[in-house]
Design a protein around this motif. Structure first.
Motif, short mmCIF file in Angstrom:
data_model
loop_
_atom_site.label_atom_id
_atom_site.label_comp_id
_atom_site.label_asym_id
_atom_site.label_seq_id
_atom_site.Cartn_x
_atom_site.Cartn_y
_atom_site.Cartn_z
N ASP A 207 0.84 -1.20 0.00
CA ASP A 207 0.00 0.00 0.00
C ASP A 207 0.88 1.26 0.00
O ASP A 207 0.72 2.16 0.83
N MET A 208 1.79 1.30 -0.96
CA MET A 208 2.71 2.44 -1.12
C MET A 208 2.77 2.82 -2.59
O MET A 208 2.58 1.98 -3.47
N THR A 209 3.07 4.09 -2.85
CA THR A 209 3.18 4.59 -4.22
C THR A 209 4.50 5.31 -4.42
O THR A 209 4.88 6.16 -3.59
N LEU A 210 5.18 4.98 -5.50
CA LEU A 210 6.37 5.73 -5.90
C LEU A 210 5.90 6.95 -6.67
O LEU A 210 5.15 6.82 -7.66
N VAL A 211 6.31 8.15 -6.23
CA VAL A 211 5.85 9.38 -6.86
C VAL A 211 7.04 10.25 -7.27
O VAL A 211 8.13 10.13 -6.72
N GLU A 212 6.78 11.13 -8.22
CA GLU A 212 7.76 12.15 -8.61
C GLU A 212 7.23 13.50 -8.14
O GLU A 212 6.08 13.85 -8.42
N CYS A 213 8.06 14.25 -7.44
CA CYS A 213 7.64 15.54 -6.88
C CYS A 213 8.44 16.67 -7.51
O CYS A 213 9.67 16.59 -7.60
N SER A 214 7.75 17.72 -7.92
CA SER A 214 8.39 18.90 -8.50
C SER A 214 8.04 20.12 -7.65
O SER A 214 6.93 20.65 -7.76
N PRO A 215 8.95 20.56 -6.80
CA PRO A 215 8.67 21.75 -5.98
C PRO A 215 8.95 23.03 -6.77
O PRO A 215 9.99 23.16 -7.41
N PHE A 216 8.01 23.96 -6.71
CA PHE A 216 8.17 25.25 -7.40
C PHE A 216 8.71 26.31 -6.46
O PHE A 216 9.12 27.39 -6.90
N THR A 217 8.69 26.02 -5.17
CA THR A 217 9.30 26.88 -4.16
C THR A 217 10.24 26.01 -3.34
O THR A 217 10.18 24.78 -3.41
N GLY A 218 11.09 26.64 -2.56
CA GLY A 218 12.10 25.87 -1.83
C GLY A 218 12.00 26.04 -0.33
O GLY A 218 12.99 26.36 0.33
N ARG A 219 10.83 25.81 0.23
CA ARG A 219 10.65 25.94 1.67
C ARG A 219 11.24 24.75 2.41
O ARG A 219 11.32 23.64 1.88
N GLN A 220 11.61 25.01 3.65
CA GLN A 220 12.13 23.93 4.48
C GLN A 220 11.10 22.82 4.63
O GLN A 220 9.94 23.07 4.93
N HIS A 221 11.52 21.58 4.41
CA HIS A 221 10.68 20.38 4.55
C HIS A 221 9.45 20.42 3.65
O HIS A 221 8.45 19.74 3.92
N GLN A 222 9.50 21.20 2.58
CA GLN A 222 8.30 21.43 1.77
C GLN A 222 7.64 20.15 1.28
O GLN A 222 6.43 19.95 1.46
N ILE A 223 8.40 19.29 0.62
CA ILE A 223 7.81 18.07 0.05
C ILE A 223 7.27 17.18 1.16
O ILE A 223 6.17 16.62 1.05
N ARG A 224 8.02 17.06 2.23
CA ARG A 224 7.59 16.22 3.35
C ARG A 224 6.27 16.70 3.95
O ARG A 224 5.35 15.91 4.19
N VAL A 225 6.16 18.02 4.17
CA VAL A 225 4.95 18.56 4.78
C VAL A 225 3.77 18.51 3.81
O VAL A 225 2.65 18.16 4.20
N HIS A 226 4.01 18.83 2.55
CA HIS A 226 2.93 18.80 1.56
C HIS A 226 2.36 17.39 1.41
O HIS A 226 1.13 17.21 1.33
N LEU A 227 3.23 16.40 1.33
CA LEU A 227 2.73 15.02 1.18
C LEU A 227 2.00 14.57 2.45
O LEU A 227 0.97 13.88 2.37
N PHE A 228 2.49 14.95 3.61
CA PHE A 228 1.79 14.64 4.86
C PHE A 228 0.43 15.33 4.88
O PHE A 228 -0.57 14.76 5.33
N HIS A 229 0.39 16.55 4.36
CA HIS A 229 -0.85 17.34 4.33
C HIS A 229 -1.94 16.66 3.51
O HIS A 229 -3.13 16.74 3.86
N VAL A 230 -1.57 15.98 2.43
CA VAL A 230 -2.56 15.31 1.58
C VAL A 230 -2.70 13.83 1.96
O VAL A 230 -3.21 13.03 1.21
N LYS A 231 -2.21 13.51 3.18
CA LYS A 231 -2.37 12.17 3.75
C LYS A 231 -1.62 11.08 2.98
O LYS A 231 -2.06 9.93 2.89
N HIS A 232 -0.48 11.46 2.44
CA HIS A 232 0.42 10.50 1.81
C HIS A 232 1.84 10.77 2.30
O HIS A 232 2.73 11.13 1.53
N SER A 233 2.05 10.61 3.61
CA SER A 233 3.36 10.91 4.19
C SER A 233 4.43 10.01 3.60
O SER A 233 4.16 8.88 3.15
N ILE A 234 5.65 10.50 3.57
CA ILE A 234 6.75 9.75 2.99
C ILE A 234 7.14 8.59 3.89
O ILE A 234 7.24 8.74 5.11
#
Length: 303
Positions: A207-234
């Protein structure tokens, strides 16, 4: 250890920062920064004013980089790219840090080489580094203008069926708790942040998905927090999606690899900086990591 204490003797009285500039070859700005950070000692006492005159014996805490043989991924005239392993710091956390990527860079390319951007200690992948002061300025300007395209690979919990565009402002929490203070959260008062997420492959048995992430901004922990926010934590994230008790254990280095796998699914954060694409000095560069991230993912899910 990169930070060592050097004893020096000054024959003629002179201002501290001038001695560091003339005798050690640093710029005035660097000399004043070293002094303000307490790296010059006279009679065992830290000196904090750059205009203070000194003579006789002094001690200077200097950075002498070491190498552990980490090879450059690609090298050009003005910059290099390392493919950083997970667990390696970009810069020393303090003077007791035994080794970080800046060691390897300065050991191989000299004092003026510098790291142009950061990725988390546990994130693996491509790190762009300048070889001199001029290229450092040009590369950092490129980042400020957002002329750099970055792509990350991540293994996340759950099934991601469709592309997702996550536009959620990010704020660094301010709290008396040291644990909470280091955590970034989605908050309306935060800075604008955007990440595109594209599913690559779903693994139903885990029950895991390999994803490609493209950040348009460079905030600290951005990808980690965004994925957690949409309920798909790393998978393997020891902070986002974990209980405060487990976060404390991780920060105190009391979490065993087996416990971490049980809590988060892997023994390391399964996030990898996989591609860099940019224009610099009238040339186009598209640099890809050669790391087998898919193999890393499944190796990290078992002891």
């Amino acid at each position: 250890m990169p930070f060592i204490l050097k004893k020096m003797f000054i024959k003629e009285k002179q201002r501290a920062f001038l001695f560091i500039v003339k005798e050690l070859g640093y710029t005035q700005k660097e000399a004043q920064r070293f002094i303000s950070k307490g790296r010059v000692l006279v009679n065992g006492e830290i000196m904090d004013k750059s205009s203070t005159e000194i003579e006789g014996e002094i001690e200077f805490i200097c950075f002498e980089p070491i190498s552990k043989g980490l090879q450059v991924h690609v090298e050009y005239d003005e910059f290099v790219v390392f493919d950083k392993p997970s667990g390696l710091l970009i810069h020393p956390q303090n003077r007791n840090t035994p080794y970080s990527l800046i060691d390897e860079l300065k050991y191989q390319f000299g004092r003026d080489a510098n790291i142009a951007h950061r990725i988390d200690q546990e994130t693996s992948g491509l790190v762009l580094c300048s070889k001199n002061k001029n290229s450092e300025r040009d590369i950092k300007m490129m980042f400020q203008e957002r002329d750099m395209k970055k792509k990350y690979l991540a293994m996340v919990h759950g099934e991601v069926k469709n592309d997702i565009c996550i536009e959620a402002p990010l704020l660094r929490k301010q709290d008396e708790s040291a644990i909470v203070r280091m955590v970034v959260k989605v908050h309306e008062d935060g800075k604008k942040s955007k990440t595109d997420v594209k599913p690559l492959k779903y693994f139903p048995d885990k029950d895991m998905t390999l994803v490609e992430c493209s950040p348009f901004t460079g905030r600290q922990h951005q990808i980690r927090v965004h994925l957690f926010h949409v309920k798909h934590s790393i998978v393997g994230d020891p902070i986002y999606g974990q209980s405060e008790e487990n976060i404390v254990k991780f920060l105190d280095k009391e979490l065993t690899p087996l416990q971490r796998i049980s809590n988060s699914g892997a023994s390391r954060l399964l996030l990898h900086a996989n591609e860099l694409e940019f224009d610099l000095y009238n040339k186009k560069f598209h640099i890809n990591s050669e790391v087998d991230f898919f193999k890393i993912c499944f190796d990290s899910m078992s002891i």
